[in-house]
Each structure stands twice: as C-alpha cells, then as structure tokens.
Motif scaffolding. Structure first.
Motif, mmCIF file in Angstrom:
data_model
loop_
_atom_site.group_PDB
_atom_site.id
_atom_site.type_symbol
_atom_site.label_atom_id
_atom_site.label_comp_id
_atom_site.label_asym_id
_atom_site.label_seq_id
_atom_site.Cartn_x
_atom_site.Cartn_y
_atom_site.Cartn_z
ATOM 1 N N GLU A 1 0.817 -1.218 0.000
ATOM 2 C CA GLU A 1 0.000 0.000 0.000
ATOM 3 C C GLU A 1 0.851 1.269 0.000
ATOM 4 O OE1 GLU A 1 0.212 -2.118 2.434
ATOM 5 O OE2 GLU A 1 0.322 -1.141 4.397
ATOM 6 N N ALA A 2 2.198 1.109 0.141
ATOM 7 C CA ALA A 2 3.064 2.287 0.181
ATOM 8 C C ALA A 2 3.466 2.750 -1.219
ATOM 9 C CB ALA A 2 4.304 1.986 1.015
ATOM 10 N N ILE A 3 3.227 1.899 -2.210
ATOM 11 C CA ILE A 3 3.576 2.273 -3.585
ATOM 12 C C ILE A 3 2.571 3.314 -4.089
ATOM 13 C CG2 ILE A 3 3.848 1.403 -5.947
ATOM 14 C CD1 ILE A 3 4.587 -1.318 -4.730
ATOM 15 N N ARG A 4 3.088 4.389 -4.699
ATOM 16 C CA ARG A 4 2.217 5.499 -5.112
ATOM 17 C C ARG A 4 2.164 5.611 -6.634
ATOM 18 N NH1 ARG A 4 0.149 5.444 -1.063
ATOM 19 N NH2 ARG A 4 0.834 6.326 0.912
ATOM 20 N N PRO A 5 1.002 6.006 -7.148
ATOM 21 C CA PRO A 5 0.908 6.231 -8.591
ATOM 22 C C PRO A 5 1.633 7.519 -9.001
ATOM 23 C CG PRO A 5 -1.194 6.700 -7.520
ATOM 24 C CD PRO A 5 -0.276 6.186 -6.449
ATOM 25 N N GLY A 6 2.079 7.557 -10.244
ATOM 26 C CA GLY A 6 2.681 8.764 -10.799
ATOM 27 C C GLY A 6 4.182 8.808 -10.588
ATOM 28 N N PRO A 7 4.854 9.705 -11.303
ATOM 29 C CA PRO A 7 6.308 9.830 -11.189
ATOM 30 C C PRO A 7 6.703 10.688 -9.994
ATOM 31 C CG PRO A 7 5.469 11.316 -12.868
ATOM 32 C CD PRO A 7 4.268 10.614 -12.302
ATOM 33 N N ALA A 8 7.976 10.591 -9.593
ATOM 34 C CA ALA A 8 8.526 11.416 -8.531
ATOM 35 C C ALA A 8 9.993 11.656 -8.853
ATOM 36 C CB ALA A 8 8.364 10.711 -7.187
ATOM 37 N N ALA A 9 10.665 12.440 -7.988
ATOM 38 C CA ALA A 9 12.058 12.800 -8.258
ATOM 39 C C ALA A 9 12.962 11.567 -8.243
ATOM 40 C CB ALA A 9 12.524 13.825 -7.226
ATOM 41 N N MET B 1 14.456 0.919 -13.640
ATOM 42 C CA MET B 1 14.666 2.361 -13.479
ATOM 43 C C MET B 1 15.977 2.789 -14.120
ATOM 44 S SD MET B 1 13.242 2.772 -9.636
ATOM 45 C CE MET B 1 14.481 1.692 -9.034
ATOM 46 N N GLY B 2 16.378 2.041 -15.139
ATOM 47 C CA GLY B 2 17.624 2.376 -15.804
ATOM 48 C C GLY B 2 18.792 1.854 -14.993
ATOM 49 N N GLY B 3 19.975 1.876 -15.566
ATOM 50 C CA GLY B 3 21.146 1.391 -14.859
ATOM 51 C C GLY B 3 21.240 -0.117 -14.996
ATOM 52 N N PRO B 4 22.256 -0.704 -14.374
ATOM 53 C CA PRO B 4 22.521 -2.122 -14.543
ATOM 54 C C PRO B 4 21.588 -2.995 -13.704
ATOM 55 C CG PRO B 4 24.152 -1.172 -13.102
ATOM 56 C CD PRO B 4 23.215 -0.067 -13.467
ATOM 57 N N GLY B 5 20.413 -3.243 -14.140
ATOM 58 C CA GLY B 5 19.477 -4.084 -13.399
ATOM 59 C C GLY B 5 19.657 -5.528 -13.767
ATOM 60 N N GLY B 6 18.876 -6.416 -13.118
ATOM 61 C CA GLY B 6 18.933 -7.841 -13.407
ATOM 62 C C GLY B 6 17.781 -8.219 -14.304
ATOM 63 N N GLN B 7 17.075 -9.290 -13.904
ATOM 64 C CA GLN B 7 15.957 -9.750 -14.718
ATOM 65 C C GLN B 7 14.673 -9.037 -14.327
ATOM 66 O OE1 GLN B 7 17.480 -10.962 -12.194
ATOM 67 N NE2 GLN B 7 16.761 -13.011 -11.642
ATOM 68 N N LEU C 1 4.747 4.410 -11.594
ATOM 69 C CA LEU C 1 4.602 4.418 -10.135
ATOM 70 C C LEU C 1 5.895 4.910 -9.524
ATOM 71 C CD1 LEU C 1 3.174 0.797 -9.861
ATOM 72 C CD2 LEU C 1 1.836 2.900 -9.653
ATOM 73 N N HIS C 2 5.833 5.286 -8.236
ATOM 74 C CA HIS C 2 7.090 5.529 -7.533
ATOM 75 C C HIS C 2 7.029 4.936 -6.129
ATOM 76 C CE1 HIS C 2 4.727 9.015 -6.121
ATOM 77 N NE2 HIS C 2 5.499 8.982 -5.054
ATOM 78 N N LEU C 3 8.217 4.619 -5.647
ATOM 79 C CA LEU C 3 8.342 4.050 -4.300
ATOM 80 C C LEU C 3 8.923 5.134 -3.411
ATOM 81 C CD1 LEU C 3 10.132 0.694 -5.317
ATOM 82 C CD2 LEU C 3 7.690 1.172 -5.289
ATOM 83 N N PRO C 4 8.099 5.754 -2.520
ATOM 84 C CA PRO C 4 8.625 6.830 -1.662
ATOM 85 C C PRO C 4 9.794 6.305 -0.835
ATOM 86 C CG PRO C 4 6.232 6.684 -1.492
ATOM 87 C CD PRO C 4 6.682 5.501 -2.294
#
Lengths: 358, 269
Positions: free
Chosen positions: A273-281, A310-316, A338-341
């Motif tokens: 429930e902490a995940i929020r819709p929309g983009p953030a910084a 989110m870009g960068g060297p991620g995995g699967q 979405l964004h994770l505060p």
C-alpha cells in the motif's frame, strides 16, 4: 499489577529447543502482545511464565522476585487457554468459584463475587447451568471470568477464544481490555493474529524460531520490521535484495533511494500500500499490470517491472504487488508509472536466500 | 455433547428386533429361571418337565441361622471390596500417566499391564502359590486379595485407560493456574472428571474377584472361604436344590451393584 521480567529464557520440548534466550520486560499494568507463527514458541513461553513448563535456562521474575521455585498455584498468574477448558463436572458458577475456593475465600464473599462476575460476563442466570449446555461464546466468557475472578496481577492469554468467530472475539477482547484497565492488570497476550495484537497491546514482540526478533510499538513493527520474517509477518509482500551504498541500494529494479543509510548486502522491503501512482524525483518505475483483483479497501495488482526498471545495470524482470487506491483501478495489461517513496523503502540486513525455509 | 446424548432415540419394533430381544432375554433369564425352579424342587426326576414335588427346604437351609452361607458370603464381599478398591487405586495413576505418553512406549507399557488378561490364570497359579508360600501369604486373606489383584488390575487399567483417552489433561493446567495444588487437582478435577470410569472399574474389579474360583482355592488353601468355593462343593455334593438357592444368592450382589451404578453412569455421560 505487577512487572514481569524474563531473563534469557530457554526451553525445550521433548529434547527439541523451543525457546532460545528470550529476554523481555513487561511493565506493571502494561498490555503486551507476543506475535509469531505457530511453532514459534509462544505458548511455551506462557507456560514457562505460569510455571507449567520448566525453562532449561534463564529466570522469570514477577515484581522483581524470581519465581522459578514457586509452583504454578502460588504464582498468582492467570492463564486463559485457546479452549475454555471449563471443568465438566462443575456448574458455571462452580467453575467461576474454583479459584476462590482454592484461596479459601469465605462462602458469602465467594457467592457475591461469582454473582458479580456472572453479571460482568453477561452470564446472569446461567450460574447453575452445566457447562456442557453453554454456547461457544458463553463458554469463552465463563473461561475469562474464571481467570479474572481471583484478580491476578498478571493475566496470560494464549490465543484466547481463537475458536470463536471474529465479531464475538472482538467483543470479548474489548471487554477484557476494559476489565484489565480497570484493575491495572498486566496482560501478556500470545497470538498469531496481528490484528488482534495491534488492537489489544501497547507494545508488541515478534517471536521467530524461539528468539525474540523485535520488540516495539505496533506502528514501529509495522513500518520498520527488524527482520525479513517480521516484515513478512506484518504484511510486506515486496522484497528486493541488493547491495547498499550510503542512501541507495542497487537492486534488480535499479538504484533505489531508501529510508536509512547503510552499507553492504540488504533487502529492501516495500509494503504494497506504500507504492504510489505517478512519477517522482526518485524511485520512479514503469510496470506492467498482470492481474487485478478487488480486495474491498483496495485493488490488489500484480505487476512486473521489465529489467532494468529504473535504468542502470538491473537484473531480470521483477515482480511487485501494489495495493492500488479504490478510486481509479488499473486494468490488466496496462502499463503504469509508479514511484516508491524512499521513506517506505525499509532495509533489513538479510537476503531472502539466506533463509530458505522462511 | 450433552445435546447429542439427550436426543430421544426413536423406538421401532421390527420382527428382527423383537426376535433378537427375545433371544437375549431367554439367554439371560432362562438359566436364572432354571436356577429358581431347582431351588424350589423337592423331587425332580427324569423325564418330568417340572419337579414332581415343590419344597422350600433348600431356601430354609440356605437362609437358616446356621447356614453355611454367611462365612463365604462375608469372605467374598470382603475380598471383593478390598480387591476392587486396591485394583482401582493402582490402576488410576497408571491410566492417568499413560494418557500423556507418546505412542510407542505407551503401547508397550499398556501391553505389560494387560498381559494377565491374555495369559490363562491356570498357567501362573502354581508359580504364584510357590512364591506366596515363601512370602507367608498362602492361606491368608491378604494372599487371596493379592492373587485376585493380578487378574483384577488389568481390567481396571483397561476401563480407566479408555476413560482417560477422552480426558483433556490441560484441565489440570487450568486448575493449577487457578491456585489448586497437585493434591487439590487430583481430588477436585481429575477424579471427578473420570468418576464414571472409576465406578465401572470398581465394579469390574469386584466382579472379577467375586467370580474367581481357582486362585482362591489354591492360594487360600480352603482357609479363605468365598461363595464360589461353597457353590462348587454344593454342586459336587449333588444337592441341586441347595445349589440353585446359593446360585441365586450369589447373583444378587453384582446385580445390586449394577442397578446402583447404572443411573449414575447415565447422569455422568
């Protein structure tokens, strides 16, 4: 109205260790809940406090005095079990009077206190009834009344009334808390039901594999679990292992800003429930909605985040669970931003793979 | 649980149930009737269906002040009561302890406790006699009680194990936390909870002792007189009328015990 201290309690059952060095202090008049999955040693801990199970190590103190050598009947500690365990050969009134009879309370006073407790538990007129004739709720109340009538300074509750249905249990719980407050009774409740613990207790301890993993206020255990299992137990569904470097953790999603700085391998846990819709910084991601189901207060959405989220060297690819607000639910197949505060990205110093059985 | 047991059982008469009932009744009452007729027979010779002559002689002799009945009746009552109380007293803690034991060790101990039921008493009685002579128990009432206990205890254990199988030992934990000492728990919780089983065990052990012939004869050495000994000698002496009267007297105490017990069992269920 007494202080309970456990000092390094270990206990075993048939040779198997059940409790491993549990230390805990419950203040006078405090309501404390011990949470844990079944098999975590909760019930054994209560039996140790009540004197029904000898610890292999450690000390139990009541009001500052060690009670290890005191037999259960002399500890003045009430214990309410999962089942009512009313004495089948006694009437309801006989059951309530049992503890007073052991204390040789005069007949007239016993009768008065039994009548008072029958009224408090809503069992007026049922005193002469055989206990076999009681309903489940009535039997539960009789069991609580039987334990409370001797006014024990410390009352232990072992998943009390768990056989009853939810509304009935809530009523009894509220009644019990009122009674305990009125008398300043110290309450130690054991349960696997976090809702019950949150509703009853001022402080909560989380028991995991016989060890006390965390003690704190309910909100603290909820938002800042100390271990992976605690996080799981309190309803977190998203676990992202990674390596922390100061304020950021490198995870499969990419670089994630988290709540507290640190270094080394950690797991980021995010409540759905902490995940929020929309983009953030920071911590913004695009995810595909795989499945949506209605859960009353929210929509449960199963998401996949393509690598690197989110870009960068991620995995699967990464799977996440999001509890979307009820007003604008997404549909399966949608792509959402979405964004994770960062404040909701809590780190625990373990990896999920470290504990395969967990 | 009480809700179920109180539901009235529908009574239905079918030819089968009537026949079965008649057979059971005939099997139980028929021999008793025969005993009754014998006890009242003055002269009864083959092939007469009923005695040719009726007489109260056998009853008069059985109930006369100098009857041979009193000493054996008293002996049987005494030995039976002491055996029943002792056997139940021994079986109670054993059955209670077995209640909490893990599976395999319980099976072994239970088998050992029940072994005397399976082995024929005949096989053991000579050995018992030799040991009892050495111990000075032969030809004494205490020796007879001890010998009866060998067969009575297994019955009491069997009855009480079944009772304790339905017993929740956590009741004792609840009682302890309410302030009851170990002794108080035993008298106020454990015993009342298994009361009906205790009554049945007492009756069973009493009956075992009441009907024991061989052990009494050999261990008691005819010094300890009980009813079965008297009955055997009456039958062997060929006085069927007296045997019939004694047989009926012999039946009375067990029937009385059962009649007293039955209503208590129902209310405890």
């Amino acid at each position: 109205m007494t202080r309970l201290e456990l000092d390094g309690i270990s206990a075993a059952h048939g040779g198997h260790p059940v409790l491993r060095g549990v230390s805990l202090s419950v203040g006078s008049g405090e309501r404390f809940a011990l949470l844990g999955a079944s098999g975590s040693g909760k019930s054994t801990l209560l039996r140790v406090v009540a004197g029904l199970h000898p610890p292999t190590q450690g000390d139990v103190r009541l009001g500052g005095r060690s009670v290890l050598s005191v037999p259960p009947e002399a500890r003045d500690v009430g214990l309410v079990f999962q089942d009512p365990l009313l004495f089948p050969h006694l009437s309801v009134a006989g059951n309530l009077a049992f503890g007073l009879r052991q204390r040789r309370v005069p007949r007239a006073e016993t009768d008065a206190r039994v009548a008072d407790m029958l009224a408090r538990t809503g069992l007026q007129g049922l005193g002469p009834r055989r206990v076999g004739a009681l309903s489940g709720g009535q039997a539960g109340r009789a069991a609580l009344g039987r334990a409370l009538i001797t006014r024990p300074p410390l009352l232990l509750l072992d998943e009390p009334l768990s056989a009853l249905d939810a509304p009935l249990r809530r009523d009894l719980r509220e009644w019990l808390v009122r009674e305990a407050q009125e008398r300043g009774t110290t309450l130690l409740l054991v349960t696997h039901d976090q809702e019950e613990a949150l509703a009853t207790a001022q402080r909560i301890g989380f028991l995991d594999g016989g060890r006390l993993a965390q003690v704190g206020e309910p909100a603290e255990l909820y938002a800042q679990p100390a271990t992976l299992n605690a996080a799981r137990f309190f309803g977190s569904l998203n676990f992202l292992p990674g390596v922390q470097d100061s304020a950021d953790v490198m995870t499969a999603l990419g670089r994630l800003r988290v709540a507290r700085p640190g270094h080394g391998p950690v797991t980021v846990t995010v409540r759905p429930e902490a995940i929020r819709p929309g983009p953030a910084a920071v911590n913004t991601l695009r995810a595909q909605v795989r499945q949506v189901s209605f859960a009353g207060a929210y929509w449960r959405c199963e998401l996949t985040v393509p690598a690197p989220g989110m870009g960068g060297p991620g995995g699967q690819e990464t799977a996440l669970v999001w509890h979307a607000p009820p007003d604008a639910p997404p549909h399966a197949g949608d792509t959402v931003t979405l964004h994770l505060p960062p404040a909701a990205c809590w780190t625990v110093p373990e990896h999920p793979e470290d504990r395969p059985g967990a | 649980m009480s809700g179920l047991s109180r539901r009235p059982v529908p009574r239905r008469w079918t030819p089968g149930s009537v026949l079965l009932g008649a057979l059971l009744l005939a099997g139980a009452v028929g021999p008793l009737l025969l005993l009754g007729v014998w006890s009242l027979a003055g002269a009864w010779f083959y092939p007469a269906l009923l005695p040719g002559e009726w007489s109260l002689r056998a009853w008069a002799s059985a109930l006369s002040p100098d009857t041979p009945l009193w000493a054996p009746l008293w002996g049987s009552m005494w030995v039976g009561t002491v055996t029943a109380v002792t056997a139940t007293g021994l079986a109670l803690p054993a059955a209670r302890a077995l209640n909490g034991w893990p599976g395999r060790s319980r099976a072994w101990v239970q088998s050992a406790l029940l072994a005397p039921l399976i082995l024929p008493a005949f096989a053991g009685v000579m050995g018992i006699q030799v040991v009892f002579i050495r111990l000075g128990l032969a030809d004494t009432p205490a020796g007879v009680v001890a010998a009866h206990l060998i067969v009575a205890v297994p019955y009491a254990v069997a009855v009480l194990s079944a009772t304790f199988a339905g017993y929740d030992a956590r009741l004792e934990d609840a009682a302890r936390t309410l302030g009851a000492s170990r002794a108080a728990v035993w008298w106020q919780v454990t015993l009342p909870a298994v009361r009906s089983g205790v009554l049945v065990a007492l009756l069973m052990a009493f009956l075992v002792s009441w009907s024991e012939y061989l052990l009494t004869l050999i261990v008691g050495g005819a010094q300890v007189r009980t009813l079965p000994l008297l009955l055997f000698s009456a039958v062997q002496g060929g006085d069927y009328a007296l045997s019939g009267a004694l047989g009926l007297v012999y039946l009375l105490p067990p029937l009385l015990g059962f009649a007293l017990l039955a209503p208590r069992l129902r209310s405890a269920a």
